[in-house]
Design an enzyme around this catalytic site. Sequence first.
Site, PDB file in Angstrom:
ATOM      1  N   GLU A   1      -7.211  -8.568   5.906  1.00 61.62           N
ATOM      2  CA  GLU A   1      -7.154  -8.181   4.485  1.00 61.62           C
ATOM      3  C   GLU A   1      -7.636  -9.366   3.663  1.00 61.62           C
ATOM      4  O   GLU A   1      -6.918 -10.346   3.495  1.00 61.62           O
ATOM      5  CB  GLU A   1      -5.734  -7.785   4.070  1.00 61.62           C
ATOM      6  CG  GLU A   1      -5.734  -7.195   2.663  1.00 61.62           C
ATOM      7  CD  GLU A   1      -4.345  -6.916   2.116  1.00 61.62           C
ATOM      8  OE1 GLU A   1      -3.374  -7.527   2.566  1.00 61.62           O
ATOM      9  OE2 GLU A   1      -4.246  -6.067   1.204  1.00 61.62           O
TER      10      GLU A   1
ATOM     11  N   ALA B   1      -2.014 -10.023  -5.298  1.00 63.05           N
ATOM     12  CA  ALA B   1      -1.216 -11.178  -4.880  1.00 63.05           C
ATOM     13  C   ALA B   1      -1.914 -12.005  -3.801  1.00 63.05           C
ATOM     14  O   ALA B   1      -1.314 -12.904  -3.212  1.00 63.05           O
ATOM     15  CB  ALA B   1       0.133 -10.697  -4.369  1.00 63.05           C
TER      16      ALA B   1
ATOM     17  N   ASN C   1      -3.189   1.015  -5.440  1.00 67.86           N
ATOM     18  CA  ASN C   1      -2.891  -0.385  -5.754  1.00 67.86           C
ATOM     19  C   ASN C   1      -4.129  -1.244  -5.530  1.00 67.86           C
ATOM     20  O   ASN C   1      -4.875  -1.019  -4.573  1.00 67.86           O
ATOM     21  CB  ASN C   1      -1.732  -0.908  -4.890  1.00 67.86           C
ATOM     22  CG  ASN C   1      -0.434  -0.169  -5.179  1.00 67.86           C
ATOM     23  OD1 ASN C   1       0.135   0.478  -4.312  1.00 67.86           O
ATOM     24  ND2 ASN C   1       0.034  -0.246  -6.402  1.00 67.86           N
ATOM     25  N   ALA C   2      -4.314  -2.240  -6.423  1.00 66.98           N
ATOM     26  CA  ALA C   2      -5.455  -3.167  -6.362  1.00 66.98           C
ATOM     27  C   ALA C   2      -6.799  -2.447  -6.429  1.00 66.98           C
ATOM     28  O   ALA C   2      -7.766  -2.787  -5.749  1.00 66.98           O
ATOM     29  CB  ALA C   2      -5.381  -4.064  -5.119  1.00 66.98           C
TER      30      ALA C   2
ATOM     31  N   HIS D   1       8.244   1.532  -5.412  1.00 70.62           N
ATOM     32  CA  HIS D   1       7.831   0.569  -6.433  1.00 70.62           C
ATOM     33  C   HIS D   1       6.311   0.543  -6.608  1.00 70.62           C
ATOM     34  O   HIS D   1       5.813   0.442  -7.718  1.00 70.62           O
ATOM     35  CB  HIS D   1       8.310  -0.851  -6.083  1.00 70.62           C
ATOM     36  CG  HIS D   1       9.786  -0.919  -5.885  1.00 70.62           C
ATOM     37  ND1 HIS D   1      10.676  -0.732  -6.902  1.00 70.62           N
ATOM     38  CD2 HIS D   1      10.532  -1.130  -4.766  1.00 70.62           C
ATOM     39  CE1 HIS D   1      11.915  -0.825  -6.433  1.00 70.62           C
ATOM     40  NE2 HIS D   1      11.846  -1.072  -5.133  1.00 70.62           N
TER      41      HIS D   1
ATOM     42  N   ASP E   1       2.825  -3.010   4.317  1.00 67.99           N
ATOM     43  CA  ASP E   1       2.281  -4.174   3.594  1.00 67.99           C
ATOM     44  C   ASP E   1       3.391  -5.209   3.388  1.00 67.99           C
ATOM     45  O   ASP E   1       3.424  -5.924   2.385  1.00 67.99           O
ATOM     46  CB  ASP E   1       1.676  -3.756   2.244  1.00 67.99           C
ATOM     47  CG  ASP E   1       0.782  -4.840   1.645  1.00 67.99           C
ATOM     48  OD1 ASP E   1       0.428  -5.802   2.360  1.00 67.99           O
ATOM     49  OD2 ASP E   1       0.455  -4.739   0.453  1.00 67.99           O
TER      50      ASP E   1
ATOM     51  N   ALA F   1       3.931  -8.444  -5.117  1.00 72.94           N
ATOM     52  CA  ALA F   1       3.437  -9.281  -4.022  1.00 72.94           C
ATOM     53  C   ALA F   1       3.839  -8.671  -2.687  1.00 72.94           C
ATOM     54  O   ALA F   1       4.909  -8.949  -2.175  1.00 72.94           O
ATOM     55  CB  ALA F   1       4.018 -10.679  -4.147  1.00 72.94           C
TER      56      ALA F   1
HETATM   57 ZN   LIG Z   1      -1.508  -6.591   2.366  1.00 76.77          ZN
END
Ligand SMILES: [Zn+2]
Length: 368
Positions: free
Chosen positions: A117, A128, A209-210, A240, A263, A297
Site C-alpha cells: 500500500e 494517514a 476512503n482516500a 467509523h 486495515d 489512521a
Molecule cells: Zn492500509
Amino acid sequence: MPSINGALILPDKIINGQIDFQSHIEKIIELPHTLNQYILPGFIDCHVHGGNGYDTMDGITAIKHMSHFHMSHGTTTLLPTTITAPWSDIIHALHSIKEVMEHKTLNGPRIHGAHLEGPFINPLKRGAQPPFCILPTPRKIQEALQTECIKIITLAPEIEHAQEAMQTFSQHGIRVSLGHTLASYEETKNAICTICSSRGTPGATHLFNAMPSLSARTPGPIPAFLCDSVSYAELIFDNHHVHHANMQLALQTMQDRLFFVTDSMRGAGQPDGLSTLGGQGVFIKDGVARLENGTLAGSVLTLDQALRNAIKKGKNLLEAAKLVSTNAAHYLGLKDRGEIKEGLLADFTILNEKLEVCEVWINGQRKV
Ligand SMILES: [Zn+2]
C-alpha cells in the site's frame, strides 16, 4: 478422521451438520438437531498492517505476532500490508513477509503474500500514509517484482508511470487496487480498462476512503467501481470509516465483489492511548485511531468485529460469510478456500451464539 459440527454456513444455505475432514473437507453430513455454534469458512484479510502492538514494517517477528493476533479473531489467510515509507524499508519489509511465507514453523494463518500500500500513490491523497510517495518507474517496478511476494498493489492511476505499472503488475498476476487517489471518473474507468486488458482483476482500496466523494457533476472514482461488472472493492466496516448506507449501496451494486478488510494497525487489540503508524504518533480512543491532525489512521478492527457490525446492520450470516471470506477468495483467485464445500481446504472459523470466535482450524488443524 476429525470432525466438527454446528450450523454450517454453506455458500447458498445454512444447515445443521457435521464436517469430516483431513487437510481438506471430505464430507458434509446434514444433522436433524439444532446446534448452537456457527461454522464459517476461515476469514481472509487482504489489507492488514498490524495488531497487538506489532506492525508489518517491523520485520519477521512482528509479522508472526500480528498474524497470530488476527488468527485469534478468525483470520486464516492474510496479506501483511506495508505502508508508504522510504523504499529500502519497504523492500526490507517485503523480504520479511517472503521469509515468513516460506517458514514452515509459523504455526499461524496462511500468509498469501504482501499487499503493497503505497508508495505509488497520490501525495495529495495519502491520508494517514507518511510522506514518502514515489513514482512507479520501470526500475521500481522491477525491484518490486523481484521480491516475489506481492499479491496486491494499491496504486493511484493518475500519477506518472502508472499506466505501465498497471499493465506490468497485472501481467504478473498481481492485483492492482486503485486507491489513495484523486482520479476522475474517466481516469478510473480507463485504469479499470487497462488492468482488464492486461489480464488483471481491478480492485478498489478501502472504497469511499482516500478517494474523492461522489457528487452530482463530478462523479469521481466511486461510481466507476460501483457501476462496472468486474471491479472488486475493499471496505473497512468498523462503524467509523464508512457509513452503513454506503456499505448497503456498494453491496447492492457490487454484490459478490465487495469484501471486508481490517486495515488495522499495531494498536488493534491494545487499550486506548498512544500508538504509532509508519513512525507517526496516533491516538486511539473508543475504537478510533487518529493522527494528531485528526485524520483517521488505519483502524483497530478485526474481521470478527466487522462481521458482528454487519449483522447489527441487518445482514445475515450467509451475506456476512461472503464479506469476510468468500468474496476475497474470489478476488485473489484462490479456488481452494473461501467456502465450506467438499474438496476445499479445511479452514474454519467457529463462532458461538454471540458471534465470538471460539475455534479456528487451518489445514485441518485446530489453532485456536
Ligand atoms: Zn492500509
